[in-house]
Design a protein around this motif. Structure first.
Motif, mmCIF file in Angstrom:
data_model
loop_
_atom_site.group_PDB
_atom_site.id
_atom_site.type_symbol
_atom_site.label_atom_id
_atom_site.label_comp_id
_atom_site.label_asym_id
_atom_site.label_seq_id
_atom_site.Cartn_x
_atom_site.Cartn_y
_atom_site.Cartn_z
ATOM 1 N N LYS A 3 0.835 -1.203 0.000
ATOM 2 C CA LYS A 3 0.000 0.000 0.000
ATOM 3 C C LYS A 3 0.869 1.252 0.000
ATOM 4 C CE LYS A 3 -3.937 -2.055 2.363
ATOM 5 N NZ LYS A 3 -4.622 -2.132 3.664
ATOM 6 N N LYS A 6 1.812 1.971 -3.447
ATOM 7 C CA LYS A 6 0.672 2.510 -4.200
ATOM 8 C C LYS A 6 0.455 3.986 -3.878
ATOM 9 C CE LYS A 6 -1.904 -1.826 -4.471
ATOM 10 N NZ LYS A 6 -3.059 -2.551 -3.917
ATOM 11 N N GLU A 40 -0.482 -2.993 7.464
ATOM 12 C CA GLU A 40 -0.648 -1.959 6.434
ATOM 13 C C GLU A 40 -1.886 -1.108 6.737
ATOM 14 O OE1 GLU A 40 1.092 -2.992 2.288
ATOM 15 O OE2 GLU A 40 -0.426 -4.509 2.738
ATOM 16 N N LEU A 72 -8.324 3.095 -2.207
ATOM 17 C CA LEU A 72 -7.188 2.860 -1.323
ATOM 18 C C LEU A 72 -7.407 3.526 0.042
ATOM 19 C CD1 LEU A 72 -4.420 1.582 -1.046
ATOM 20 C CD2 LEU A 72 -3.418 3.540 -2.233
ATOM 21 N N GLN A 75 -9.101 1.532 2.598
ATOM 22 C CA GLN A 75 -8.353 0.361 3.077
ATOM 23 C C GLN A 75 -7.342 0.706 4.162
ATOM 24 O OE1 GLN A 75 -6.587 -2.073 -0.059
ATOM 25 N NE2 GLN A 75 -8.073 -1.249 -1.490
#
Lengths: 85, 120
Positions: A3, A6, A40, A72, A75
């Motif tokens: 992550k 990203k 994460e 994202l 999350q």
């Protein structure tokens, strides 16, 4: 791709920053609220980009949230932002 | 959904300073909520705390209402000011003091100075 990778890729693409640090701080929150065991969940971002020039604090944060994207954002549990122009 | 929005609008306007947080001002349940509530408490501000953990509709609804994905969220005079990072930055820079003064919200200026001294 983690992550953190990203987040970094999204911010680099959106703002071509002069400074960009994405730190996964999840280990500091292990066992606390929001820790889902993945390691994460909690991130701290330091970003400097001319793109933020003239923007209010709220607008800068919203721009970063938008660049990371809703998929994202939902999350991750926590995102600490240090944004400068 | 519209019921939730109406409810949030009423909450936002229910007092001069409203903090949407996880937990309460006397018992915060998240480090970020705790930091903001701690600053407001220390500055002797009178404010309404809204525990989003006690109401799932508000927990989701406030994020849409403010177009802001995280908790805590601070409102002053019905205007969204920011979350934990922004309140921290504004406290340390003195902007929070000026904003409260402009809005006629009373607080302990000495306490605010002490926070800045301790974090200089």
């Amino acid at each position: 791709m983690t992550k953190a990778d990203k987040i970094e890729a999204a911010l680099r693409a959106a703002f071509t920053p002069q400074v960009l640090d994405v730190v996964n701080e999840s280990h500091m929150h292990a066992g606390h609220a929001g820790d889902d065991g993945t390691g994460e969940t909690h991130y701290a971002v330091r970003i400097q980009s001319a793109a933020f020039d003239g923007m209010s604090r709220i607008a800068r944060h919203r721009a970063v949230h938008a660049a990371i994207g809703k998929d994202l954002m939902v999350q991750i549990h926590a995102l600490s932002l240090d944004i400068s122009a | 959904m519209s019921d939730t929005n109406t409810k949030i609008e009423e909450l936002v306007k229910s007092s001069d300073v409203v903090l949407f947080m996880k937990g309460t001002k006397s018992m915060p349940q998240c480090g970020f909520s705790s930091r903001v509530a701690g600053v407001l408490n220390f500055m002797g501000l009178e404010y309404t705390d809204v525990n989003v953990l006690a109401d799932e509709d508000i927990r989701q609804g406030i994020k849409d209402f403010s177009d802001w994905p995280t908790i805590p969220q601070l409102y002053v005079k019905g205007e969204f000011v920011g979350g934990c990072d922004i309140i921290t930055e504004m406290t340390l820079s003195g902007e929070l003091d000026s904003m409260l003064e402009e809005n006629g919200v009373t607080f302990n200026k000495e306490a605010a100075d002490k926070i800045r001294e301790a974090n200089a």
